[in-house]
Enzyme design. Structure first.
Site, PDB file in Angstrom:
ATOM      1  N   CYS A  56      23.174 -57.101 -50.937  1.00 47.38           N
ATOM      2  CA  CYS A  56      23.046 -56.576 -52.288  1.00 47.38           C
ATOM      3  C   CYS A  56      22.438 -55.172 -52.226  1.00 47.38           C
ATOM      4  O   CYS A  56      21.550 -54.912 -51.426  1.00 47.38           O
ATOM      5  CB  CYS A  56      22.188 -57.409 -53.224  1.00 47.38           C
ATOM      6  SG  CYS A  56      22.856 -59.034 -53.554  1.00 47.38           S
ATOM      7  N   TRP A  83      26.167 -59.349 -52.766  1.00 47.34           N
ATOM      8  CA  TRP A  83      26.567 -60.291 -51.725  1.00 47.34           C
ATOM      9  C   TRP A  83      26.047 -61.633 -52.226  1.00 47.34           C
ATOM     10  O   TRP A  83      24.835 -61.849 -52.345  1.00 47.34           O
ATOM     11  CB  TRP A  83      25.925 -59.919 -50.386  1.00 47.34           C
ATOM     12  CG  TRP A  83      26.405 -60.756 -49.243  1.00 47.34           C
ATOM     13  CD1 TRP A  83      27.526 -60.552 -48.496  1.00 47.34           C
ATOM     14  CD2 TRP A  83      25.777 -61.928 -48.705  1.00 47.34           C
ATOM     15  NE1 TRP A  83      27.638 -61.521 -47.530  1.00 47.34           N
ATOM     16  CE2 TRP A  83      26.582 -62.382 -47.637  1.00 47.34           C
ATOM     17  CE3 TRP A  83      24.627 -62.651 -49.023  1.00 47.34           C
ATOM     18  CZ2 TRP A  83      26.277 -63.513 -46.880  1.00 47.34           C
ATOM     19  CZ3 TRP A  83      24.321 -63.770 -48.273  1.00 47.34           C
ATOM     20  CH2 TRP A  83      25.134 -64.191 -47.215  1.00 47.34           C
ATOM     21  N   ASN A 128      17.828 -57.494 -55.736  1.00 49.78           N
ATOM     22  CA  ASN A 128      18.205 -57.786 -54.351  1.00 49.78           C
ATOM     23  C   ASN A 128      17.146 -58.732 -53.814  1.00 49.78           C
ATOM     24  O   ASN A 128      15.956 -58.462 -53.959  1.00 49.78           O
ATOM     25  CB  ASN A 128      18.228 -56.485 -53.538  1.00 49.78           C
ATOM     26  CG  ASN A 128      18.368 -56.726 -52.043  1.00 49.78           C
ATOM     27  OD1 ASN A 128      18.961 -57.712 -51.627  1.00 49.78           O
ATOM     28  ND2 ASN A 128      17.836 -55.826 -51.249  1.00 49.78           N
ATOM     29  N   GLY A 129      17.573 -59.850 -53.198  1.00 47.42           N
ATOM     30  CA  GLY A 129      16.610 -60.800 -52.648  1.00 47.42           C
ATOM     31  C   GLY A 129      16.899 -62.198 -53.149  1.00 47.42           C
ATOM     32  O   GLY A 129      17.977 -62.462 -53.699  1.00 47.42           O
ATOM     33  N   GLU A 157      29.528 -60.492 -27.050  1.00 48.29           N
ATOM     34  CA  GLU A 157      29.628 -59.426 -28.045  1.00 48.29           C
ATOM     35  C   GLU A 157      31.102 -59.091 -28.338  1.00 48.29           C
ATOM     36  O   GLU A 157      31.479 -58.865 -29.488  1.00 48.29           O
ATOM     37  CB  GLU A 157      28.852 -58.195 -27.547  1.00 48.29           C
ATOM     38  CG  GLU A 157      28.890 -56.975 -28.444  1.00 48.29           C
ATOM     39  CD  GLU A 157      28.409 -57.216 -29.862  1.00 48.29           C
ATOM     40  OE1 GLU A 157      27.815 -58.256 -30.165  1.00 48.29           O
ATOM     41  OE2 GLU A 157      28.670 -56.331 -30.703  1.00 48.29           O
ATOM     42  N   LYS A 171      25.827 -56.005 -44.235  1.00 54.60           N
ATOM     43  CA  LYS A 171      25.166 -55.369 -43.083  1.00 54.60           C
ATOM     44  C   LYS A 171      23.706 -55.767 -42.935  1.00 54.60           C
ATOM     45  O   LYS A 171      23.236 -55.978 -41.842  1.00 54.60           O
ATOM     46  CB  LYS A 171      25.282 -53.852 -43.222  1.00 54.60           C
ATOM     47  CG  LYS A 171      24.734 -53.123 -42.033  1.00 54.60           C
ATOM     48  CD  LYS A 171      25.760 -52.236 -41.401  1.00 54.60           C
ATOM     49  CE  LYS A 171      25.360 -51.738 -40.041  1.00 54.60           C
ATOM     50  NZ  LYS A 171      26.014 -52.449 -38.949  1.00 54.60           N
ATOM     51  N   HIS A 205      34.254 -77.302 -17.490  1.00 55.13           N
ATOM     52  CA  HIS A 205      33.537 -78.477 -17.999  1.00 55.13           C
ATOM     53  C   HIS A 205      33.990 -78.862 -19.402  1.00 55.13           C
ATOM     54  O   HIS A 205      33.304 -79.600 -20.103  1.00 55.13           O
ATOM     55  CB  HIS A 205      32.024 -78.220 -17.959  1.00 55.13           C
ATOM     56  CG  HIS A 205      31.512 -77.995 -16.573  1.00 55.13           C
ATOM     57  ND1 HIS A 205      31.460 -78.993 -15.626  1.00 55.13           N
ATOM     58  CD2 HIS A 205      31.085 -76.871 -15.944  1.00 55.13           C
ATOM     59  CE1 HIS A 205      30.993 -78.492 -14.482  1.00 55.13           C
ATOM     60  NE2 HIS A 205      30.767 -77.203 -14.662  1.00 55.13           N
ATOM     61  N   ARG A 244      26.349 -53.234 -48.051  1.00 54.35           N
ATOM     62  CA  ARG A 244      25.366 -54.275 -48.334  1.00 54.35           C
ATOM     63  C   ARG A 244      25.957 -55.476 -49.057  1.00 54.35           C
ATOM     64  O   ARG A 244      25.271 -56.467 -49.295  1.00 54.35           O
ATOM     65  CB  ARG A 244      24.210 -53.697 -49.166  1.00 54.35           C
ATOM     66  CG  ARG A 244      23.477 -52.570 -48.476  1.00 54.35           C
ATOM     67  CD  ARG A 244      22.380 -52.034 -49.341  1.00 54.35           C
ATOM     68  NE  ARG A 244      21.274 -52.964 -49.447  1.00 54.35           N
ATOM     69  CZ  ARG A 244      20.253 -53.021 -48.599  1.00 54.35           C
ATOM     70  NH1 ARG A 244      20.197 -52.187 -47.594  1.00 54.35           N
ATOM     71  NH2 ARG A 244      19.299 -53.893 -48.761  1.00 54.35           N
ATOM     72  N   LYS A 259      32.775 -59.388 -32.003  1.00 60.37           N
ATOM     73  CA  LYS A 259      33.421 -58.237 -32.662  1.00 60.37           C
ATOM     74  C   LYS A 259      34.816 -58.633 -33.132  1.00 60.37           C
ATOM     75  O   LYS A 259      35.213 -58.350 -34.255  1.00 60.37           O
ATOM     76  CB  LYS A 259      33.531 -57.101 -31.661  1.00 60.37           C
ATOM     77  CG  LYS A 259      32.900 -55.795 -31.789  1.00 60.37           C
ATOM     78  CD  LYS A 259      31.778 -55.431 -32.648  1.00 60.37           C
ATOM     79  CE  LYS A 259      30.829 -56.416 -33.161  1.00 60.37           C
ATOM     80  NZ  LYS A 259      29.471 -56.082 -33.354  1.00 60.37           N
ATOM     81  N   GLU A 298      34.691 -61.233 -36.150  1.00 59.73           N
ATOM     82  CA  GLU A 298      34.121 -60.825 -37.443  1.00 59.73           C
ATOM     83  C   GLU A 298      34.984 -59.818 -38.189  1.00 59.73           C
ATOM     84  O   GLU A 298      34.959 -59.777 -39.409  1.00 59.73           O
ATOM     85  CB  GLU A 298      32.688 -60.326 -37.298  1.00 59.73           C
ATOM     86  CG  GLU A 298      32.543 -58.998 -36.619  1.00 59.73           C
ATOM     87  CD  GLU A 298      31.093 -58.533 -36.538  1.00 59.73           C
ATOM     88  OE1 GLU A 298      30.310 -58.836 -37.431  1.00 59.73           O
ATOM     89  OE2 GLU A 298      30.768 -57.845 -35.558  1.00 59.73           O
TER      90      GLU A 298
HETATM   91  C1  F6R Z   1      27.628 -58.049 -35.933  1.00 64.94           C
HETATM   92  C2  F6R Z   1      26.421 -57.702 -36.654  1.00 64.94           C
HETATM   93  C3  F6R Z   1      25.429 -58.763 -36.923  1.00 64.94           C
HETATM   94  C4  F6R Z   1      24.002 -58.210 -36.793  1.00 64.94           C
HETATM   95  C5  F6R Z   1      22.983 -59.260 -37.251  1.00 64.94           C
HETATM   96  C6  F6R Z   1      21.568 -58.775 -37.047  1.00 64.94           C
HETATM   97  O1  F6R Z   1      28.448 -56.941 -35.759  1.00 64.94           O
HETATM   98  O2  F6R Z   1      26.233 -56.588 -37.052  1.00 64.94           O
HETATM   99  O3  F6R Z   1      25.607 -59.875 -36.099  1.00 64.94           O
HETATM  100  O4  F6R Z   1      23.785 -57.848 -35.475  1.00 64.94           O
HETATM  101  O5  F6R Z   1      23.185 -59.554 -38.596  1.00 64.94           O
HETATM  102  O6  F6R Z   1      21.336 -57.593 -37.753  1.00 64.94           O
HETATM  103  P1  F6R Z   1      20.108 -56.661 -37.419  1.00 64.94           P
HETATM  104  O7  F6R Z   1      20.305 -56.127 -36.048  1.00 64.94           O
HETATM  105  O8  F6R Z   1      20.144 -55.604 -38.462  1.00 64.94           O
HETATM  106  O9  F6R Z   1      18.880 -57.513 -37.490  1.00 64.94           O
END
Ligand code: F6R
Length: 613
Positions: free
Chosen positions: A2, A77, A103-104, A486, A608, A509, A27, A490, A493
């Protein structure tokens, strides 16, 4: 998670709010809305879905948008209540005079809602936020002062909040208040802003005020007053914005993600210039404020989420070897439930790109209560997590706009790398020869990263061949497993293709049962002791007809006919290889997602800054 904006000034309010929200879209993008206060009434406009829908709605309402000098806006969000227009913010009081964005999460909203309903307030949404509107409205009816009403009401709220609040009868001000959620005030020339984050106001203000928890700001066109919830005034410094306005521009790239992937060599270059002055000189802390008692540390826990957790796994591999200390890694959301043995002999490291991740903040808080020394790595030194320790390593990757983390991950790996070396120097756990060899290979990294990225056309062509598969397996061993994890994250997502990462030795296994001609396997080969076993695992996958792609060091002599496609990485030492191998995997995920027409920078269901637990 948000985003809020508030504006008071002489510009066209609706379009000013919209342009701020545009830069907060990372956000959340489930719905958007604005409210304008035009002296006679509050007008609210809301639309489900992306900001574009709100923009289209406003184009049909131009007659109503002209006369206001004050407004608030929100991008959502969804947490409590589906992504509908009714649940979109701003939310209005029953008399239509008080309006707010939030927000929250208000944790005690159910009990408050029941109480307010019993008092006659009518709810129009399923959100937790609406309880705050009615609560403040109830207090306003007693005091006839918006400031007083906000102070009385927020004391009754549990949880996390940042609010912007307006009242029709007090059209000269917006009240902003926060607890455990970010909020800044932007100081302009005869205009002022409120925002969740800097991108919303960058280039528009001359300075910012960071509001702290339990502080409230009364924002007028020509003044900003900050007070504690006790009513006591607070003198706040006006700080300069450190980021360039380029952070909100794609600079010609199709997506922010591609721009951010391509920024990585320079981020590495700057990081190494600051911390590794030369192979024969000690690691420099540069501008980091770190004071740790290394002699007391008997164990290390690294807590983080998502991509940042993968960076933690990288550090675990390197540091156990370099420092001879046990390193535990833990998803922050799980750390808090463990009967963990953190105590004053522990160093707990929190890694968070945003510095606003609620799970990580809660875990760091818990570690602090147990007496551990704390160290924080974040890309946002102005973020909430930095309240918990003076020991902060800034990632200096610049604002990351794309929801999928790329450049911040590489910056995390580089930071964990140099800090591990610094620590090894402090406790003399590596010889001078070892230190110099490691520093030498680290200093070569930026140029090698550039070279890897220069082959993006090949990766794009590969993405085209792979984009119609529905499932992928990523596999690796040792430190390269972080890269498999990772890479798979990527891909899933941003493309919504199912991709799972496994320790290659674990495949036999169980997961090997999944392999057939419809399940491409991405093997991250690396060098050294894991290589021969990785090649055997590749042969096992090939024997099950899985299309086989590998990322490998070009200096290794490999059975080339085994692979359907080989991504070659310039020869790189142990530790450096996973940093480089991650780059083509980022590009592959990007080009697959783009080839499928996905909204790369704003993947569905994600945001994010994950400010809820
Ligand atoms: C994936 C991604 C998320 C963040 C996770 C933690 O691309 O961006 O998995 O890594 O939400 O976010 P931070 O690092 O901001 O605590």
């Amino acid at each position: 998670m948000c985003g809020l904006i508030g504006y008071i000034g002489n510009n066209a309010v609706a379009s000013t709010l919209l342009s701020g929200l545009k830069n907060l879209e990372y956000r959340g993008y489930d719905s958007a809305g604005i409210a304008l206060n035009d002296n006679n009434m509050i007008d609210v406009f809301k639309a489900k879905g992306k900001l574009e829908n709100l923009k289209n709605l406003l184009e049909t309402q131009s007659a109503k948008l002209g006369s206001s000098h004050i407004g608030i806006g929100h991008i959502r969000w969804a947490t409590h209540g589906k992504a509908t227009t009714e649940n979109a913010h701003p939310h209005l009081s029953n008399d239509g005079k008080l309006v707010l964005v939030h927000n929250g999460i208000i944790e005690n909203y159910q009990e408050l809602r029941r109480q307010l309903q019993a008092e006659g307030f009518v709810f129009h949404s399923e959100t937790d936020t609406e309880t705050a509107v009615h609560l403040i409205d109830r207090e306003y009816k007693k005091s006839h002062s918006l400031e007083q009403a906000v102070i009385s009401a927020v004391k009754l709220l549990r949880g996390a909040f940042a609010f912007c609040i307006m009242h029709q009868d007090e059209p000269d001000k917006i009240i902003a208040v926060r607890k455990n959620a970010p909020l800044i005030i932007g100081i302009g020339n005869n205009e002022n802003y409120i925002a969740s984050d800097i991108p919303a106001i960058i280039g528009k203000v001359s300075g910012i005020i960071h509001l702290a928890d339990n502080e409230l700001a009364i924002v007028r066109q020509d003044s900003v007053e900050v007070k504690k919830l006790s009513g006591e005034p607070v003198i706040k410094p006006i700080e300069k914005i450190e980021f360039s306005p380029d952070v909100i521009s794609k600079l010609g790239y199709k997506h922010f993600m591609l721009k951010e992937i391509n920024e990585q060599p320079n981020i590495l270059r700057q990081c190494l210039a600051a911390h590794i002055p030369a192979v024969d000189q000690p690691v420099s802390l540069d501008e980091c404020t770190i004071s740790l008692d290394f002699t007391k540390i008997k164990n290390i826990s690294i807590i983080a989420c998502g991509t940042s957790l993968h960076a933690a796994a990288f550090a675990q591999n390197l540091w156990e070897e370099w420092l001879h200390l046990p390193v535990h890694i833990e998803a922050a959301s799980e750390y808090i439930y463990k009967h963990n043995l953190t105590d004053e002999n522990s160093l707990v490291i929190g890694i968070s790109q945003s510095g606003e991740t609620a799970d990580t903040i809660t875990a760091v808080k818990q570690a602090q209560e147990k007496g551990a020394q704390l160290l924080l790595l974040t890309n946002r030194t102005d973020s909430s997590i930095t309240r918990y320790s003076e020991n902060v390593i800034p990632l200096n990757a610049g604002i990351e706009v794309s929801v999928a983390a790329t450049k911040s991950y590489t910056a995390q790996l580089a930071a964990l790398y140099w800090f591990g070396l610094y620590w090894a120097e402090q406790i003399s756990s590596l010889s001078q020869g070892q230190l110099q060899a490691i520093k030498q290979s680290l200093l070569e990294l930026p140029a090698l990263a550039e070279e890897v990225l220069s082959h993006s056309a090949d990766i794009k062509a590969l993405a085209d061949k792979l984009k119609n598969y529905h499932n992928f397996v990523y596999m690796a061993r040792g430190i390269n497993l972080t890269c498999a994890l990772e890479g798979a994250l990527k891909l899933k997502e941003i493309s919504y293709i199912n991709a799972n990462a496994y320790a290659a030795g674990e495949l036999k296994h169980g997961p090997i049962a999944l392999l057939d001609e419809n399940m491409p396997v991405m093997a991250i080969l690396g060098s050294g002791i894991t290589l021969s076993k990785m090649i055997s695992n590749c042969a096992e996958a090939k024997a099950r007809n899985a299309p086989l792609i590998a990322v490998a060091s070009e200096k290794e002599d490999l059975p080339l006919d085994l692979f359907d496609y080989l991504i070659k990485i310039p020869g790189a030492s142990h530790g450096i290889f996973p940093i480089l191998a991650n780059l083509p995997l980022q590009l592959l995920a990007y080009y697959i997602a783009d080839g499928l027409g996905r909204e790369v920078d704003q993947p569905r269901n994600l945001a994010k800054s994950v400010t809820v637990e």
